[in-house]
Design a protein around this motif. Structure first.
Motif, PDB file in Angstrom:
ATOM      1  N   GLN A 165       3.988  18.236  15.390  1.00 42.65           N
ATOM      2  CA  GLN A 165       3.697  16.958  16.014  1.00 42.65           C
ATOM      3  C   GLN A 165       2.371  17.094  16.742  1.00 42.65           C
ATOM      4  N   PRO A 166       1.340  16.432  16.227  1.00 41.16           N
ATOM      5  CA  PRO A 166       0.042  16.543  16.894  1.00 41.16           C
ATOM      6  C   PRO A 166       0.032  15.772  18.211  1.00 41.16           C
ATOM      7  N   ASP A 167      -0.919  16.106  19.043  1.00 42.19           N
ATOM      8  CA  ASP A 167      -1.140  15.390  20.296  1.00 42.19           C
ATOM      9  C   ASP A 167      -1.935  14.138  19.946  1.00 42.19           C
ATOM     10  N   CYS A 168      -1.265  13.025  19.796  1.00 41.63           N
ATOM     11  CA  CYS A 168      -1.932  11.790  19.359  1.00 41.63           C
ATOM     12  C   CYS A 168      -2.821  11.186  20.437  1.00 41.63           C
ATOM     13  N   ALA A 169      -2.688  11.643  21.664  1.00 42.94           N
ATOM     14  CA  ALA A 169      -3.599  11.188  22.713  1.00 42.94           C
ATOM     15  C   ALA A 169      -4.968  11.831  22.540  1.00 42.94           C
ATOM     16  N   ASN A 170      -5.002  12.968  21.842  1.00 38.28           N
ATOM     17  CA  ASN A 170      -6.249  13.688  21.651  1.00 38.28           C
ATOM     18  C   ASN A 170      -6.165  14.553  20.386  1.00 38.28           C
ATOM     19  N   PRO A 171      -6.083  13.919  19.206  1.00 40.06           N
ATOM     20  CA  PRO A 171      -5.976  14.716  17.979  1.00 40.06           C
ATOM     21  C   PRO A 171      -7.251  15.522  17.744  1.00 40.06           C
ATOM     22  N   GLN A 172      -7.075  16.778  17.332  1.00 37.24           N
ATOM     23  CA  GLN A 172      -8.205  17.693  17.216  1.00 37.24           C
ATOM     24  C   GLN A 172      -8.660  17.941  15.783  1.00 37.24           C
ATOM     25  N   THR A 173      -7.848  17.550  14.803  1.00 39.73           N
ATOM     26  CA  THR A 173      -8.210  17.773  13.403  1.00 39.73           C
ATOM     27  C   THR A 173      -8.072  16.478  12.625  1.00 39.73           C
TER      28      THR A 173
ATOM     29  N   LEU B 136       0.837  -1.185   0.000  1.00 40.29           N
ATOM     30  CA  LEU B 136       0.000   0.000   0.000  1.00 40.29           C
ATOM     31  C   LEU B 136       0.877   1.240   0.000  1.00 40.29           C
ATOM     32  N   SER B 137       0.651   2.110  -0.960  1.00 36.43           N
ATOM     33  CA  SER B 137       1.368   3.387  -0.940  1.00 36.43           C
ATOM     34  C   SER B 137       0.348   4.495  -0.789  1.00 36.43           C
ATOM     35  N   LEU B 138       0.591   5.360   0.173  1.00 36.21           N
ATOM     36  CA  LEU B 138      -0.307   6.476   0.425  1.00 36.21           C
ATOM     37  C   LEU B 138       0.381   7.746  -0.024  1.00 36.21           C
ATOM     38  N   ALA B 139      -0.352   8.612  -0.654  1.00 38.44           N
ATOM     39  CA  ALA B 139       0.212   9.879  -1.098  1.00 38.44           C
ATOM     40  C   ALA B 139       0.711  10.666   0.103  1.00 38.44           C
ATOM     41  N   ALA B 140       1.899  11.186  -0.006  1.00 40.86           N
ATOM     42  CA  ALA B 140       2.489  11.922   1.113  1.00 40.86           C
ATOM     43  C   ALA B 140       1.626  13.112   1.504  1.00 40.86           C
ATOM     44  N   THR B 141       0.922  13.664   0.562  1.00 46.39           N
ATOM     45  CA  THR B 141       0.084  14.816   0.889  1.00 46.39           C
ATOM     46  C   THR B 141      -1.083  14.439   1.772  1.00 46.39           C
ATOM     47  N   LEU B 142      -1.477  13.178   1.788  1.00 49.75           N
ATOM     48  CA  LEU B 142      -2.590  12.767   2.639  1.00 49.75           C
ATOM     49  C   LEU B 142      -2.203  12.669   4.093  1.00 49.75           C
ATOM     50  N   ILE B 143      -0.931  12.410   4.350  1.00 47.78           N
ATOM     51  CA  ILE B 143      -0.518  12.169   5.732  1.00 47.78           C
ATOM     52  C   ILE B 143       0.562  13.138   6.198  1.00 47.78           C
ATOM     53  N   SER B 144       0.873  14.121   5.389  1.00 47.62           N
ATOM     54  CA  SER B 144       1.959  15.031   5.703  1.00 47.62           C
ATOM     55  C   SER B 144       1.678  15.845   6.958  1.00 47.62           C
ATOM     56  N   PRO B 145       2.629  15.868   7.900  1.00 48.58           N
ATOM     57  CA  PRO B 145       2.455  16.680   9.094  1.00 48.58           C
ATOM     58  C   PRO B 145       2.980  18.100   8.894  1.00 48.58           C
ATOM     59  N   GLN B 146       3.233  18.480   7.639  1.00 47.44           N
ATOM     60  CA  GLN B 146       3.816  19.780   7.382  1.00 47.44           C
ATOM     61  C   GLN B 146       2.744  20.778   6.959  1.00 47.44           C
ATOM     62  N   VAL B 147       2.914  21.992   7.390  1.00 44.37           N
ATOM     63  CA  VAL B 147       2.004  23.067   7.014  1.00 44.37           C
ATOM     64  C   VAL B 147       2.832  24.300   6.665  1.00 44.37           C
ATOM     65  N   LEU B 148       2.275  25.144   5.816  1.00 49.31           N
ATOM     66  CA  LEU B 148       2.967  26.388   5.486  1.00 49.31           C
ATOM     67  C   LEU B 148       2.850  27.364   6.641  1.00 49.31           C
TER      68      LEU B 148
ATOM     69  N   ARG C  31      -4.864  11.776  10.821  1.00 49.50           N
ATOM     70  CA  ARG C  31      -4.111  11.081   9.761  1.00 49.50           C
ATOM     71  C   ARG C  31      -2.666  10.867  10.159  1.00 49.50           C
ATOM     72  N   VAL C  32      -2.052  11.928  10.671  1.00 51.61           N
ATOM     73  CA  VAL C  32      -0.650  11.849  11.072  1.00 51.61           C
ATOM     74  C   VAL C  32      -0.480  10.807  12.176  1.00 51.61           C
TER      75      VAL C  32
END
Length: 137
Positions: free
Chosen positions: A36-44, A14-26, A49-50
């Motif tokens: 780095q999102p708070d994976c214990a309580n992700p808000q978005t 399985l290959s997922l597009a990097a744009t679908l899971i990218s943790p980068q933002v402008l 995804r990340v």
């Protein structure tokens, strides 16, 4: 993304597009900043995804370690059976997770569901291979 291989075959196809899971933002000035999102309580959805991708990548690494240990402990004929079984399992897992995620087809939650399914299935397979490995000791 480097994909582990079993004798030239991608262990996880399985290959997922990097744009679908990218943790980068402008950020200001157009620079890319990693978050780095708070994976214990992700808000978005992006954070979900990340986090799902991080869980899957960790499960994938663990599976590969256990798989390699088990493979090394087997006779040649059993090793070949393991390779065949693992290839079939990968196809099953990927197809099942694509199906599960299709309930959200086209939606922002589709990749979250797919990655979560991949992580869960990979963790289960790791437990199965660990059982086989431990029975050899």
């Amino acid at each position: 993304m480097n994909q582990p291989r079993i004798r030239g075959i991608a262990l996880f196809s399985l290959s997922l597009a990097a744009t679908l899971i990218s943790p980068q933002v402008l950020a200001d000035g157009g620079r890319l900043l990693a978050q780095q999102p708070d994976c214990a309580n992700p808000q978005t959805t992006l954070a979900m995804r990340v986090c799902a991708d991080q869980r899957y990548q960790a499960a994938d690494r663990r599976l590969n370690r256990v798989y390699q240990q088990l493979r090394a402990s087997l006779s040649s004929s059993r090793r070949q059976r393991l390779i065949t079984a693992q290839r079939a399992w990968i196809q099953y897992r990927d197809t099942t997770c694509r199906f599960n995620a299709s309930q959200y087809e086209g939606g922002s939650f589709e990749p979250v569901e797919q990655l979560s399914c991949l992580a869960e299935a990979t963790q289960q397979r790791t437990r199965e291979l660990e059982t086989a490995l431990n029975s050899r000791r």
